[in-house]
Design a protein around this motif. Structure first.
Motif, PDB file in Angstrom:
ATOM      1  N   SER A 123      22.499  -7.749  19.597  1.00 29.15           N
ATOM      2  CA  SER A 123      20.889  -7.716  19.018  1.00 29.15           C
ATOM      3  C   SER A 123      20.410  -6.869  18.768  1.00 29.15           C
ATOM      4  CB  SER A 123      19.717  -8.497  20.145  1.00 29.15           C
ATOM      5  OG  SER A 123      18.476  -8.323  19.073  1.00 29.15           O
TER       6      SER A 123
ATOM      7  N   ASP B 297      38.171 -13.081  15.444  1.00 31.51           N
ATOM      8  CA  ASP B 297      37.837 -12.311  14.551  1.00 31.51           C
ATOM      9  C   ASP B 297      38.047 -13.363  13.238  1.00 31.51           C
ATOM     10  OD1 ASP B 297      35.962  -9.381  13.713  1.00 31.51           O
ATOM     11  OD2 ASP B 297      36.714 -10.698  12.138  1.00 31.51           O
ATOM     12  N   ASN B 298      37.521 -13.992  12.417  1.00 31.24           N
ATOM     13  CA  ASN B 298      37.527 -13.780  10.721  1.00 31.24           C
ATOM     14  C   ASN B 298      38.160 -12.975   9.457  1.00 31.24           C
ATOM     15  OD1 ASN B 298      35.599 -13.520   9.272  1.00 31.24           O
ATOM     16  ND2 ASN B 298      34.741 -15.549   9.242  1.00 31.24           N
TER      17      ASN B 298
ATOM     18  N   ASP C 144      36.793 -18.414  13.128  1.00 32.82           N
ATOM     19  CA  ASP C 144      36.142 -18.166  12.756  1.00 32.82           C
ATOM     20  C   ASP C 144      34.869 -18.683  13.614  1.00 32.82           C
ATOM     21  OD1 ASP C 144      32.978 -19.568  11.436  1.00 32.82           O
ATOM     22  OD2 ASP C 144      34.311 -18.206   9.902  1.00 32.82           O
ATOM     23  N   ILE C 145      33.811 -18.229  14.264  1.00 35.46           N
ATOM     24  CA  ILE C 145      33.301 -18.572  15.649  1.00 35.46           C
ATOM     25  C   ILE C 145      32.614 -20.012  14.924  1.00 35.46           C
ATOM     26  CG2 ILE C 145      32.865 -16.343  16.326  1.00 35.46           C
ATOM     27  CD1 ILE C 145      29.856 -16.579  15.106  1.00 35.46           C
TER      28      ILE C 145
ATOM     29  N   LYS D  98      18.698 -12.556  13.980  1.00 35.40           N
ATOM     30  CA  LYS D  98      18.718 -11.849  15.185  1.00 35.40           C
ATOM     31  C   LYS D  98      17.653 -12.541  16.063  1.00 35.40           C
ATOM     32  CE  LYS D  98      22.383 -10.234  14.542  1.00 35.40           C
ATOM     33  NZ  LYS D  98      23.648 -10.294  15.342  1.00 35.40           N
TER      34      LYS D  98
ATOM     35  N   PHE E  62      29.827  -9.905  18.776  1.00 36.56           N
ATOM     36  CA  PHE E  62      30.065  -9.175  17.967  1.00 36.56           C
ATOM     37  C   PHE E  62      29.201  -9.863  16.407  1.00 36.56           C
ATOM     38  CE2 PHE E  62      31.489  -6.447  20.217  1.00 36.56           C
ATOM     39  CZ  PHE E  62      30.749  -5.312  20.464  1.00 36.56           C
TER      40      PHE E  62
ATOM     41  N   GLY F  62      35.415  -5.429  14.279  1.00 38.65           N
ATOM     42  CA  GLY F  62      34.137  -5.053  13.437  1.00 38.65           C
ATOM     43  C   GLY F  62      33.943  -3.863  13.679  1.00 38.65           C
ATOM     44  N   TYR F  63      33.203  -2.841  13.161  1.00 35.33           N
ATOM     45  CA  TYR F  63      32.953  -1.620  14.374  1.00 35.33           C
ATOM     46  C   TYR F  63      32.252  -1.087  14.652  1.00 35.33           C
ATOM     47  CZ  TYR F  63      29.685   2.895  13.348  1.00 35.33           C
ATOM     48  OH  TYR F  63      29.299   3.725  13.779  1.00 35.33           O
ATOM     49  N   VAL F  64      31.234  -1.980  15.774  1.00 37.59           N
ATOM     50  CA  VAL F  64      30.828  -1.942  16.833  1.00 37.59           C
ATOM     51  C   VAL F  64      32.360  -2.482  17.515  1.00 37.59           C
ATOM     52  CG1 VAL F  64      29.328  -1.957  18.987  1.00 37.59           C
ATOM     53  CG2 VAL F  64      28.806  -1.821  16.494  1.00 37.59           C
TER      54      VAL F  64
ATOM     55  N   TYR G 209      20.211  -2.846  19.454  1.00 46.45           N
ATOM     56  CA  TYR G 209      20.658  -1.569  19.115  1.00 46.45           C
ATOM     57  C   TYR G 209      19.784  -0.608  18.018  1.00 46.45           C
ATOM     58  CZ  TYR G 209      25.680  -4.376  19.358  1.00 46.45           C
ATOM     59  OH  TYR G 209      26.709  -4.523  19.812  1.00 46.45           O
TER      60      TYR G 209
ATOM     61  N   ALA H 182      28.976 -12.203  13.235  1.00 45.24           N
ATOM     62  CA  ALA H 182      27.934 -12.105  12.996  1.00 45.24           C
ATOM     63  C   ALA H 182      28.150 -11.057  10.666  1.00 45.24           C
ATOM     64  CB  ALA H 182      26.719 -11.118  12.998  1.00 45.24           C
TER      65      ALA H 182
ATOM     66  N   LYS I   2      26.413  -8.969   8.967  1.00 47.35           N
ATOM     67  CA  LYS I   2      25.076  -7.940   9.213  1.00 47.35           C
ATOM     68  C   LYS I   2      24.452  -6.814   8.009  1.00 47.35           C
ATOM     69  CE  LYS I   2      27.915  -4.375   9.595  1.00 47.35           C
ATOM     70  NZ  LYS I   2      28.460  -2.475   9.716  1.00 47.35           N
TER      71      LYS I   2
ATOM     72  N   SER J 118      36.653 -11.709   7.747  1.00 49.48           N
ATOM     73  CA  SER J 118      35.132 -11.499   6.810  1.00 49.48           C
ATOM     74  C   SER J 118      35.042 -10.112   5.872  1.00 49.48           C
ATOM     75  CB  SER J 118      34.016 -12.680   6.899  1.00 49.48           C
ATOM     76  OG  SER J 118      33.334 -12.390   7.918  1.00 49.48           O
ATOM     77  N   ASN J 119      34.691  -8.898   7.422  1.00 52.91           N
ATOM     78  CA  ASN J 119      34.852  -7.875   6.871  1.00 52.91           C
ATOM     79  C   ASN J 119      35.926  -7.115   7.666  1.00 52.91           C
ATOM     80  OD1 ASN J 119      32.820  -5.917   6.125  1.00 52.91           O
ATOM     81  ND2 ASN J 119      31.463  -6.007   7.656  1.00 52.91           N
TER      82      ASN J 119
ATOM     83  N   TYR K 278      18.402 -11.882   7.622  1.00 53.19           N
ATOM     84  CA  TYR K 278      19.465 -11.287   8.493  1.00 53.19           C
ATOM     85  C   TYR K 278      18.360 -10.780   9.643  1.00 53.19           C
ATOM     86  CZ  TYR K 278      21.402  -7.451  11.506  1.00 53.19           C
ATOM     87  OH  TYR K 278      22.208  -7.118  12.595  1.00 53.19           O
TER      88      TYR K 278
HETATM   89  P1  NAD Z   1      30.776  -5.495  11.023  1.00 56.28           P
HETATM   90  O1  NAD Z   1      31.103  -6.729   9.926  1.00 56.28           O
HETATM   91  O2  NAD Z   1      31.707  -4.206  11.278  1.00 56.28           O
HETATM   92  O3  NAD Z   1      31.843  -6.457  12.529  1.00 56.28           O
HETATM   93  C1  NAD Z   1      30.561  -7.797  12.789  1.00 56.28           C
HETATM   94  C2  NAD Z   1      32.573  -8.734  12.892  1.00 56.28           C
HETATM   95  O4  NAD Z   1      32.622  -9.672  12.795  1.00 56.28           O
HETATM   96  C3  NAD Z   1      33.589  -8.448  11.638  1.00 56.28           C
HETATM   97  O5  NAD Z   1      35.062  -7.920  12.258  1.00 56.28           O
HETATM   98  C4  NAD Z   1      33.732  -9.991  10.800  1.00 56.28           C
HETATM   99  O6  NAD Z   1      34.944  -9.678  10.161  1.00 56.28           O
HETATM  100  C5  NAD Z   1      33.759 -10.974  12.168  1.00 56.28           C
HETATM  101  N1  NAD Z   1      32.336 -11.646  11.244  1.00 56.28           N
HETATM  102  C6  NAD Z   1      32.036 -12.017  10.744  1.00 56.28           C
HETATM  103  N2  NAD Z   1      31.569 -13.701  10.758  1.00 56.28           N
HETATM  104  C7  NAD Z   1      32.285 -14.168  11.516  1.00 56.28           C
HETATM  105  C8  NAD Z   1      32.718 -14.960  12.166  1.00 56.28           C
HETATM  106  N3  NAD Z   1      31.842 -16.302  11.823  1.00 56.28           N
HETATM  107  N4  NAD Z   1      33.459 -16.141  12.929  1.00 56.28           N
HETATM  108  C9  NAD Z   1      34.410 -14.883  13.561  1.00 56.28           C
HETATM  109  N5  NAD Z   1      34.287 -12.911  12.407  1.00 56.28           N
HETATM  110  C10 NAD Z   1      33.502 -12.900  11.894  1.00 56.28           C
HETATM  111  O7  NAD Z   1      29.996  -5.259  11.836  1.00 56.28           O
HETATM  112  P2  NAD Z   1      28.761  -3.825  13.427  1.00 56.28           P
HETATM  113  O8  NAD Z   1      28.350  -3.262  12.927  1.00 56.28           O
HETATM  114  O9  NAD Z   1      29.872  -3.847  14.025  1.00 56.28           O
HETATM  115  O10 NAD Z   1      27.726  -5.244  13.516  1.00 56.28           O
HETATM  116  C11 NAD Z   1      28.570  -5.895  14.833  1.00 56.28           C
HETATM  117  C12 NAD Z   1      27.204  -6.753  15.615  1.00 56.28           C
HETATM  118  O11 NAD Z   1      26.279  -5.966  15.583  1.00 56.28           O
HETATM  119  C13 NAD Z   1      26.524  -7.872  14.813  1.00 56.28           C
HETATM  120  O12 NAD Z   1      25.999  -8.636  15.385  1.00 56.28           O
HETATM  121  C14 NAD Z   1      25.308  -7.150  14.080  1.00 56.28           C
HETATM  122  O13 NAD Z   1      24.016  -8.309  13.570  1.00 56.28           O
HETATM  123  C15 NAD Z   1      24.953  -6.051  15.592  1.00 56.28           C
HETATM  124  N6  NAD Z   1      24.296  -5.156  14.951  1.00 56.28           N
HETATM  125  C16 NAD Z   1      24.840  -3.960  14.217  1.00 56.28           C
HETATM  126  C17 NAD Z   1      24.020  -2.677  13.830  1.00 56.28           C
HETATM  127  C18 NAD Z   1      24.362  -1.883  12.805  1.00 56.28           C
HETATM  128  O14 NAD Z   1      23.823  -1.133  12.103  1.00 56.28           O
HETATM  129  N7  NAD Z   1      25.791  -1.525  12.724  1.00 56.28           N
HETATM  130  C19 NAD Z   1      23.209  -2.706  14.519  1.00 56.28           C
HETATM  131  C20 NAD Z   1      22.260  -4.226  15.403  1.00 56.28           C
HETATM  132  C21 NAD Z   1      22.938  -4.598  15.517  1.00 56.28           C
END
Ligand code: NAD
Ligand code: WQD
Length: 361
Positions: free
Chosen positions: A142, A43-44, A77-78, A173, A99, A18-20, A197, A101, A103, A46-47, A169
């Motif tokens: 978080s 990672d599953n 999948d977790i 958290k 990470f 994912g992104y972060v 974050y 989740a 979101k 899904s995003n 959501y």
């Molecule tokens: P993102 O959606 O880009 O990354 C999440 C990754 O988790 C994705 O690659 C998705 O495919 C994977 N995923 C989702 N459900 C899954 C599952 N059941 N099993 C395995 N993989 C799974 O999101 P992000 O922005 O990178 O956020 C990462 C984390 O940081 C999340 O927990 C999010 O809640 C938290 N967060 C994000 C932000 C934000 O604004 N981006 C702010 C605060 C907290």
């Protein structure tokens, strides 16, 4: 599989595609001591995007190319304890950065069960498998959302959490933090660092990886970037009647590379003698910018105008938040160093080089 304890220690990154997560994987592999650890991503997808016929998602393939290092990837999948166990069997996991989740705040109101299953059941399953394999160190993603409506700014970690949360959501958290506190109370072996974050934005300075939302972006920065590149017509500014300097919402935007570095610093705490239990730490810059300040800064970075229209407030939004960052300085020895200009310039480099995200890289 041989004796895993004689293998190189590994860091398990859930949601690492994912992104972060992907930027954190990049930070971990760009370090000098990177070869001390194997990096394992679960990672599953899904995003996250994986190109037809490839084994690894695009972002991880690009990081491998940039760093000349290998990432061990599992499409798991977790919530799948058996799938997770296989990963713990195959690697000598030392600690977990979690990470994974769902979101999207708005979507979570429509699909609470999916959100609670992914975010809470998934986290509990992960903890259960960790315990089974004797792994007790975890960094959690978080969010400043756990604070709800701020009573006082800047927000420090002792501000009450869980009050007046409006989305499943945000509650997920908060609930996960409460669950992790109980787990830490039950057994002193656990070490959990919950990184709250603020608003992650920006992209890797190379412009080769970045945020790639599916569909219409929910968040401000990717929306602005897609307007700039011509994918969207205009930005809708949600309210200009907030009690802020220009009336638009104020947030603490933090560069995703700074955020990633915060995780690298957090895992170092696990090696500190006597460290144990649950610790919540804000990751922000400590400075708030308004929506219109973000628009102006992005216009400078991209050299184009961002057309926008003021519309009504978005449900559940707060006027302003920004972090008290003193604990992150003290505990992690970390601070955000990138400026708003960096955040905009790096977002623009990513967006303009990859107008359709990873699908065209
Ligand atoms: P993102 O959606 O880009 O990354 C999440 C990754 O988790 C994705 O690659 C998705 O495919 C994977 N995923 C989702 N459900 C899954 C599952 N059941 N099993 C395995 N993989 C799974 O999101 P992000 O922005 O990178 O956020 C990462 C984390 O940081 C999340 O927990 C999010 O809640 C938290 N967060 C994000 C932000 C934000 O604004 N981006 C702010 C605060 C907290
Ligand atoms: C920022 C500002 C909007 C879009 C979200 C989650 C939070 C955390 C971080 C995960 C606000 C305004 C936005 C648009 C706009 N995520 N805006 N037009 O809501 O602060 O935080 O991401 O944990 O939980 O809620 O971020 O980027 O959506 O909004 O005017 O099209 O931009 O009103 O003032 P937010 P955001």
């Amino acid at each position: 599989h041989g004796n895993v304890t004689t293998m190189k220690p590994a860091i398990l990154v859930t949601g690492g595609a994912g992104y972060v997560g992907s930027h954190t994987v990049a930070s971990l592999l760009e370090r000098q001591d990177a070869t001390d650890y194997d990096i394992v991503v679960v990672d599953n997808l899904s995003n996250a995007y994986r190109a037809e016929g490839r084994k690894k998602p695009e972002c991880l393939r690009i990081i491998e190319e940039m760093t000349d290092k290998t990432i061990h990837f599992y499409e798991v999948d977790i919530r799948d304890a058996t799938g997770l166990s296989r990963v713990f069997e195959n690697h000598n996991i030392d600690c977990v950065i979690h990470f994974a989740a769902l979101k999207a705040v708005g979507e979570s109101v429509q699909k609470p069960l999916e959100y609670y299953q992914a975010n809470i059941t998934g986290t509990c399953t992960l903890f259960d498998v960790m315990r089974k394999y004797g792994v007790y160190k975890l960094v959690y993603s978080s969010s400043c959302t756990v604070y709800g409506e701020p009573e006082k700014l800047p927000l420090n970690e002792s501000h009450p959490t869980g009050q007046g949360l409006t989305s499943p959501y945000g509650k997920s958290k908060y609930f996960c933090e409460e669950i992790m506190k109980d787990i830490c109370r039950s057994d002193k072996k656990w070490m959990v660092i919950s990184l709250r974050y603020f608003n992650p934005v920006g992209a890797h300075h190379s412009g080769r990886i970045g945020e790639d939302p599916s569909g219409i972006p929910n968040n401000l920065m990717p929306f602005i970037a897609q307007v700039a590149v011509g994918r969207l017509k205009e930005l809708l500014v949600f309210g200009n009647d907030y009690p802020t300097a220009d009336g638009t919402g104020v947030r603490d935007y933090i560069h995703v590379e700074d955020l990633a570095e915060g995780h690298v610093k957090a895992i170092k705490l696990f090696h500190q003698p006597g460290f144990s239990g649950f610790h919540a730490v804000n990751l922000g810059t400590g400075t708030g910018y308004s929506v219109l300040q973000m628009v102006k800064a992005f216009e400078v970075a991209c050299g184009r105008q961002i057309p926008y229209k003021i519309v009504g407030r978005r449900d559940g939004d707060i006027a302003a938040n920004y972090a008290d960052v003193s604990l992150s300085h003290r505990l992690l020895g970390w601070r955000a160093i990138k400026t708003l200009e960096d955040m905009c310039a790096d977002t623009w480099r990513w967006q303009s080089n990859n107008p359709d995200g990873f699908k065209c890289s």
